[in-house]
Design a protein around this motif. Sequence first.
Motif, mmCIF file in Angstrom:
data_model
loop_
_atom_site.group_PDB
_atom_site.id
_atom_site.type_symbol
_atom_site.label_atom_id
_atom_site.label_comp_id
_atom_site.label_asym_id
_atom_site.label_seq_id
_atom_site.Cartn_x
_atom_site.Cartn_y
_atom_site.Cartn_z
ATOM 1 N N ARG A 235 38.710 33.650 -35.063
ATOM 2 C CA ARG A 235 37.562 32.827 -35.451
ATOM 3 C C ARG A 235 37.758 31.360 -35.076
ATOM 4 N NH1 ARG A 235 37.323 36.614 -39.775
ATOM 5 N NH2 ARG A 235 38.971 35.502 -40.918
ATOM 6 N N LEU A 236 39.004 30.874 -35.089
ATOM 7 C CA LEU A 236 39.281 29.464 -34.827
ATOM 8 C C LEU A 236 39.552 29.176 -33.355
ATOM 9 C CD1 LEU A 236 41.691 28.823 -37.837
ATOM 10 C CD2 LEU A 236 39.353 27.984 -37.632
ATOM 11 N N ALA A 237 39.756 30.216 -32.556
ATOM 12 C CA ALA A 237 40.264 30.025 -31.198
ATOM 13 C C ALA A 237 39.319 29.196 -30.329
ATOM 14 C CB ALA A 237 40.525 31.383 -30.545
ATOM 15 N N LEU A 238 38.020 29.469 -30.373
ATOM 16 C CA LEU A 238 37.083 28.758 -29.499
ATOM 17 C C LEU A 238 37.012 27.275 -29.860
ATOM 18 C CD1 LEU A 238 35.115 28.957 -27.174
ATOM 19 C CD2 LEU A 238 33.305 29.518 -28.828
ATOM 20 N N SER A 239 36.952 26.972 -31.161
ATOM 21 C CA SER A 239 36.944 25.571 -31.590
ATOM 22 C C SER A 239 38.222 24.869 -31.160
ATOM 23 C CB SER A 239 36.787 25.485 -33.108
ATOM 24 O OG SER A 239 36.914 24.156 -33.565
ATOM 25 N N ALA A 240 39.359 25.552 -31.290
ATOM 26 C CA ALA A 240 40.633 24.961 -30.877
ATOM 27 C C ALA A 240 40.671 24.743 -29.373
ATOM 28 C CB ALA A 240 41.794 25.858 -31.315
ATOM 29 N N LEU A 241 40.080 25.662 -28.598
ATOM 30 C CA LEU A 241 40.039 25.503 -27.141
ATOM 31 C C LEU A 241 39.270 24.238 -26.761
ATOM 32 C CD1 LEU A 241 40.418 26.470 -24.217
ATOM 33 C CD2 LEU A 241 38.366 27.887 -24.516
ATOM 34 N N ILE A 242 38.104 24.043 -27.353
ATOM 35 C CA ILE A 242 37.314 22.844 -27.069
ATOM 36 C C ILE A 242 38.088 21.588 -27.477
ATOM 37 C CG2 ILE A 242 35.179 21.614 -27.622
ATOM 38 C CD1 ILE A 242 33.877 24.374 -28.047
ATOM 39 N N SER A 243 38.751 21.637 -28.623
ATOM 40 C CA SER A 243 39.535 20.487 -29.083
ATOM 41 C C SER A 243 40.679 20.189 -28.133
ATOM 42 C CB SER A 243 40.077 20.755 -30.493
ATOM 43 O OG SER A 243 39.034 20.992 -31.419
ATOM 44 N N GLY A 244 41.341 21.238 -27.641
ATOM 45 C CA GLY A 244 42.436 21.031 -26.701
ATOM 46 C C GLY A 244 41.973 20.450 -25.384
ATOM 47 N N VAL A 245 40.839 20.939 -24.888
ATOM 48 C CA VAL A 245 40.291 20.411 -23.630
ATOM 49 C C VAL A 245 39.953 18.933 -23.777
ATOM 50 C CG1 VAL A 245 38.345 20.537 -22.039
ATOM 51 C CG2 VAL A 245 39.442 22.640 -22.816
ATOM 52 N N VAL A 246 39.311 18.559 -24.878
ATOM 53 C CA VAL A 246 38.941 17.160 -25.091
ATOM 54 C C VAL A 246 40.178 16.292 -25.308
ATOM 55 C CG1 VAL A 246 37.690 15.582 -26.615
ATOM 56 C CG2 VAL A 246 36.645 17.752 -25.927
ATOM 57 N N SER A 247 41.216 16.829 -25.944
ATOM 58 C CA SER A 247 42.467 16.072 -26.090
ATOM 59 C C SER A 247 43.026 15.702 -24.723
ATOM 60 C CB SER A 247 43.495 16.898 -26.870
ATOM 61 O OG SER A 247 43.041 17.188 -28.174
ATOM 62 N N THR A 248 42.978 16.642 -23.792
ATOM 63 C CA THR A 248 43.423 16.361 -22.427
ATOM 64 C C THR A 248 42.534 15.312 -21.763
ATOM 65 O OG1 THR A 248 44.187 18.660 -22.277
ATOM 66 C CG2 THR A 248 44.026 17.425 -20.227
ATOM 67 N N LEU A 249 41.244 15.393 -22.005
ATOM 68 C CA LEU A 249 40.318 14.435 -21.403
ATOM 69 C C LEU A 249 40.535 13.025 -21.939
ATOM 70 C CD1 LEU A 249 37.006 16.532 -21.350
ATOM 71 C CD2 LEU A 249 38.632 16.155 -19.490
ATOM 72 N N THR A 250 40.913 12.899 -23.212
ATOM 73 C CA THR A 250 41.199 11.560 -23.742
ATOM 74 C C THR A 250 42.399 10.941 -23.033
ATOM 75 O OG1 THR A 250 42.587 12.439 -25.534
ATOM 76 C CG2 THR A 250 40.245 12.137 -26.003
ATOM 77 N N SER A 251 43.380 11.762 -22.672
ATOM 78 C CA SER A 251 44.514 11.246 -21.899
ATOM 79 C C SER A 251 44.060 10.764 -20.531
ATOM 80 C CB SER A 251 45.583 12.331 -21.738
ATOM 81 O OG SER A 251 46.128 12.714 -22.991
#
Length: 656
Positions: free
Chosen positions: A625-641
């Motif tokens: 249930r949490l995987a998709l939200s975590a995927l989006i969060s991880g992608v955006v974390s990379t984009l902030t870098s």
Amino acid sequence: MADLSREHNSSPMPGVMRNDDPALDIAHEHHHDHLHHGAHAEKGHTEHDHVAYSTGTTQEPGVIPPADPNDDALHRRRHPEKHAVHDIEKTGGLDYEEKGSFGKGRTSSDPAVIEEEDPKRHTFSRFYKSYRIFFHIFIGMLFTGWWIASVVVHRHDKNWIIPFLFWLCIMLRLIFFHVPITIVTKPMHFVWNNTGVRFVSYIPEAWRIPAGAALTIAVIIVGSFASEESADNTRSNRAVSLFGLVVFLFGFWITSRNRKKIVWHTVIVGMLTQFIIALFVLRTSAGYDIFTFVSELARLLLGFANKGVIFLTDDTVPQLPWFFTGVVPPIIFFVSFVQLLYYWGVLQWFIGKFAVFFFWSMRVSGAEAVVASASPFIGQGESAMLIRPFVAHLTKAELHQVMTSGFATIAGSVLVAYIGMGINPEALISSCVMSIPASLAISKLRYPEEEETLTAGRVVIPDDEEHKAANALHAFANGAWLGLKIAGMIVTTLLCIIALLNLVDGLLTWWGRYINLDQEYDLTLELMLGYICYPIAFLLGVSRQGQDLLLVGRLIGIKVIANEFVAFSTLQAKDHPESPYHTLSPRSRLIATYAVCGFGNIGSLGTQIGVLSQISPGRSGDVSRLALSALISGVVSTLTSASIAGLIITNQRQFS
């Protein structure tokens, strides 16, 4: 109230729901003798400075067959809870006897253990305890001589920072066997309490968060715009990158699960730490040397699995560009190695230190801090193994953070592959390290903590299968079996997810050809995401000249729908001299390198779900249930870098 406090060993987390996890029941908790300090070094410590263990709190069946209870007496001697019940509420602390790293912890309440000891082992242990200081003096002199010789012989062709830090760690470790560490921590606490804490106390509580945010914004603005302009890294382009960073944070605040529960301290400190790390790594040679050395060690550790592959096959197999031969064997080996470290108590010690430090600095739990710190070096699957005993007891917010950390970065095991493709190593390493605080901040913005955690400011380690091992070899073999199961789960899940994606692409392509979408590009998820990511490329500050925005947007889409390997291959385009990616400006190429430097792709969902579900089958529903939200969060974390890299780096050709 006294009975309640005895029943529930609460974590120091205000404003969260009480957690009824049995691991927080004081009746289930106890302490092992500390394996890494002598009695003198423990003076001044309290029970909360050390790891607490719990028994009978993990309801899920084990994945490793139980050992014969008659075979593990050797290990039990180092864990005296099986021989005596130790109530830390009644005694007010731990009973310590003189012991060292190689000695056996023992309390006066386990005489049966003394009777079981091997006479030869007991003789060596007593000899070591009697002359331990001479052993340590010899080791200290040996490494001091090594350090001096390395500086003299290689003062011109090798850096001096890594040998010095290595020597310093060993010397401090030896010193704190005999000297209480409180001689260092007490002055540090005194200075901090009389400077930082006192200064903050003068600020009204309602203004502290806004003041911290203002300070962070000021640091980022000054650090970004004070440097000289270069090529297309103008201040106007930097302003676009800064605006994009604000948009990302605002978007996650709008979509947060519970905005009232957001701990802004974590978000502010995370973003500030990300920016400071970027300055340290990208602007100083010392930072680059340190992180390069650490990543190299992690890569070599995982690369040792190739020796086993060569033994089973031949020396050409590790060179094959196959996931099955290049990634699966290191996972199996690393899981075994982690089991060994757990048996020795090494990882528990590190987890305890991380828990206290990160709770103090970013107010996250110890389990979250360990995974976030380990992910850039050992990968998303292996880093989850570091907290294997905790997974069944993690809150949903912690599970979300664990997965976000894995999606936000790449691992040391694949770093060398991308360097071999021609990607700048400094850009890759800095992106990995910057993702540590970024993943913590973004995840806590998207999914703030609402429950009490086991590892907030202290560590409670649930009982686990490493206690079933008779000796180190048994623990290592148990780890190999568990690693095989995890690797199998990863392979099968990836196969199914990638096949499903191709099925969707096939249906889209078939549908698109009936409306003439079959010219230069077929209608695929990759093509659609490329246009969807067009505004994202703009927000990152990509050069607006030519087709740079569309090309970088397409790279981000390729990375999300396929993986970062395909995206990097497309960016380099070594086999396609006419590829439009060769026309990218240095700034656009730099930002693209940072933007795709992470495991945030749909295929990695299989890895995360497979690993966590195998570790804790009872949490597989929460993980999914949490995987998709975590995927989006991880992608955006990379984009902030990527945004911050566009703000800081001035010599863009050096990193592109």
